[in-house]
Design a protein around this motif. Structure first.
Motif, PDB file in Angstrom:
ATOM      1  N   ILE A 190       0.803  -1.227   0.000  1.00 16.76           N
ATOM      2  CA  ILE A 190       0.000   0.000   0.000  1.00 16.76           C
ATOM      3  C   ILE A 190       0.838   1.280   0.000  1.00 16.76           C
ATOM      4  N   ASN A 191       2.153   1.148   0.222  1.00 15.62           N
ATOM      5  CA  ASN A 191       3.017   2.335   0.257  1.00 15.62           C
ATOM      6  C   ASN A 191       3.952   2.440  -0.946  1.00 15.62           C
ATOM      7  N   PRO A 239       9.226   2.772  -5.490  1.00 16.13           N
ATOM      8  CA  PRO A 239       9.037   3.813  -4.470  1.00 16.13           C
ATOM      9  C   PRO A 239       8.940   5.189  -5.118  1.00 16.13           C
ATOM     10  N   SER A 240       8.436   6.159  -4.365  1.00 13.06           N
ATOM     11  CA  SER A 240       8.379   7.534  -4.870  1.00 13.06           C
ATOM     12  C   SER A 240       9.691   8.247  -4.532  1.00 13.06           C
ATOM     13  N   ILE A 241       9.856   9.444  -5.102  1.00 13.85           N
ATOM     14  CA  ILE A 241      11.073  10.205  -4.847  1.00 13.85           C
ATOM     15  C   ILE A 241      11.145  10.678  -3.393  1.00 13.85           C
ATOM     16  N   THR A 248      -1.925  -1.433  -6.223  1.00 13.28           N
ATOM     17  CA  THR A 248      -1.786  -2.255  -5.026  1.00 13.28           C
ATOM     18  C   THR A 248      -1.608  -3.712  -5.408  1.00 13.28           C
ATOM     19  N   LEU A 249      -0.627  -4.389  -4.817  1.00 13.76           N
ATOM     20  CA  LEU A 249      -0.475  -5.826  -5.038  1.00 13.76           C
ATOM     21  C   LEU A 249      -1.605  -6.571  -4.345  1.00 13.76           C
ATOM     22  N   SER A 250      -2.289  -7.433  -5.101  1.00 16.23           N
ATOM     23  CA  SER A 250      -3.401  -8.230  -4.571  1.00 16.23           C
ATOM     24  C   SER A 250      -4.403  -7.342  -3.836  1.00 16.23           C
ATOM     25  N   ALA A 251      -4.900  -6.355  -4.541  1.00 16.43           N
ATOM     26  CA  ALA A 251      -5.855  -5.417  -3.951  1.00 16.43           C
ATOM     27  C   ALA A 251      -7.101  -6.124  -3.444  1.00 16.43           C
ATOM     28  N   ASP A 252      -7.425  -7.293  -4.019  1.00 20.45           N
ATOM     29  CA  ASP A 252      -8.611  -8.033  -3.573  1.00 20.45           C
ATOM     30  C   ASP A 252      -8.489  -8.520  -2.135  1.00 20.45           C
ATOM     31  N   GLU A 253      -7.271  -8.520  -1.593  1.00 17.75           N
ATOM     32  CA  GLU A 253      -7.066  -8.921  -0.201  1.00 17.75           C
ATOM     33  C   GLU A 253      -7.091  -7.728   0.755  1.00 17.75           C
TER      34      GLU A 253
END
Length: 315
Positions: free
Chosen positions: A138-139, A156-158, A233-238
């Motif tokens: 989520i991050n 990641p973001s800057i 999001t990875l595996s947003a269904d979870e």
């Protein structure tokens, strides 16, 4: 009382047909989503004259790339369509590789006596059972490197310390070479979970009262940014539905109990979860004391375990 089964499938039409026929009763309807990347005709063929079985078509179909947002969208599409056409009392989410552990009358009686209970695993994040507590999901921005299972990268973001590393340089170079340069614009904005709710996670499969499903749809419609956020999001269904229910629970004090679908994440051979075979019958029999469904099964790998369940568990 009426039950709507939402079934998400991408393979084994014969197995999907068997699942529907096993669960079919006067009080059931079925909304089936077939992965957009798969030919749908073999799945539809057994049900051409069955008005209780609805296949999602055209714009209602989503791509089911592993770990991607497609499963969330497919579930929402099925929820919306079923609400418009039937408005049942209970929504049960299954995959095409699930199978019941109890007979239909037992399932009906259980939900009839527990109409207001939300059956969904819901754990506050970070979660001990997920790597890094699931916070990377989520991050960080999850980018698909291809359509292959697990072929992803986290960006990641800057504003994140680990952006400034050789690893990130390699990721950016890969995205550039593979024509995914548009994703690089995301790094200019720090990824944060929406501030108006807290992140929860858990097993994908649930059984929810119609009131909860209506509230989920209302939430999504009034917070369109929430769905947009989960595209990365990875595996947003979870996480997606679990966090909304956490939000609703804080407002309404819902009755929440664990998911009724048994899954064994012990890796036997191949990627988890365990695909049950005949030798696993006793495990399923024990699980039937607390669960109504189990996953996963593969009719091409072992049909006998389904026959055994039919003959011994589902009388």
């Amino acid at each position: 009382m009426n039950i709507c089964y939402i079934i998400l499938a991408h393979e084994n039409p014969q197995q999907v047909s068997r699942l529907v026929n096993r669960l079919n009763e006067p009080w059931t309807t079925f909304y089936i989503h077939i992965d957009k990347n798969v030919l749908m005709d073999p799945f539809e063929a057994p049900f051409l004259n069955n008005k209780k079985v609805t296949f999602l078509k055209s714009n209602y179909r989503e791509s089911g790339i592993w770990g991607d947002i497609g499963i969330v969208k497919a579930t929402l599409n099925a929820m919306r369509k079923c609400l418009r056409e039937n408005k049942p009392d209970i929504f049960i989410l299954l995959s095409g590789q699930d199978y019941p552990l109890k007979n239909n009358q037992f399932i009906y009686d259980h939900f009839y006596n527990n109409k207001d209970v939300n059956y969904i695993d819901k754990y506050p994040m970070p979660m001990k059972m997920w790597e890094n507590g699931g916070l990377k999901r989520i991050n960080r921005y999850k980018i698909n490197k291809s359509k292959k299972r697990g072929h992803i990268t986290f960006l990641p973001s800057i504003f994140d310390r680990d952006f400034y590393s050789l690893e990130t340089v390699g990721k950016i170079n890969f995205l550039r070479k593979t024509g995914k340069i548009k994703h690089l614009l995301k790094v200019l904005k720090k990824r944060k979970f929406p501030s108006y709710l807290k992140p929860f996670g858990g097993s994908v499969y649930f059984a929810l009262p119609v009131e909860t499903v209506e509230n989920i749809i209302e939430f999504v419609d009034t917070h369109p940014d929430y769905l947009t956020y989960h595209h990365y999001t990875l595996s947003a269904d979870e996480i997606f539905f679990h966090s909304i229910i956490g939000y609703l629970n804080a407002k309404e004090n819902l009755k929440i109990e664990p998911s009724l679908t048994y899954v064994n994440w012990r890796k036997k051979n191949g990627p988890p979860p365990l695909t049950f075979e005949l030798e696993d019958y006793e495990e399923l029999k024990t699980a039937s004391n607390n669960f109504l469904f189990a996953r996963k099964f593969n009719i091409n790998l072992d049909k006998k375990i389904l026959d055994k369940c039919d003959n011994d568990l589902l009388k």
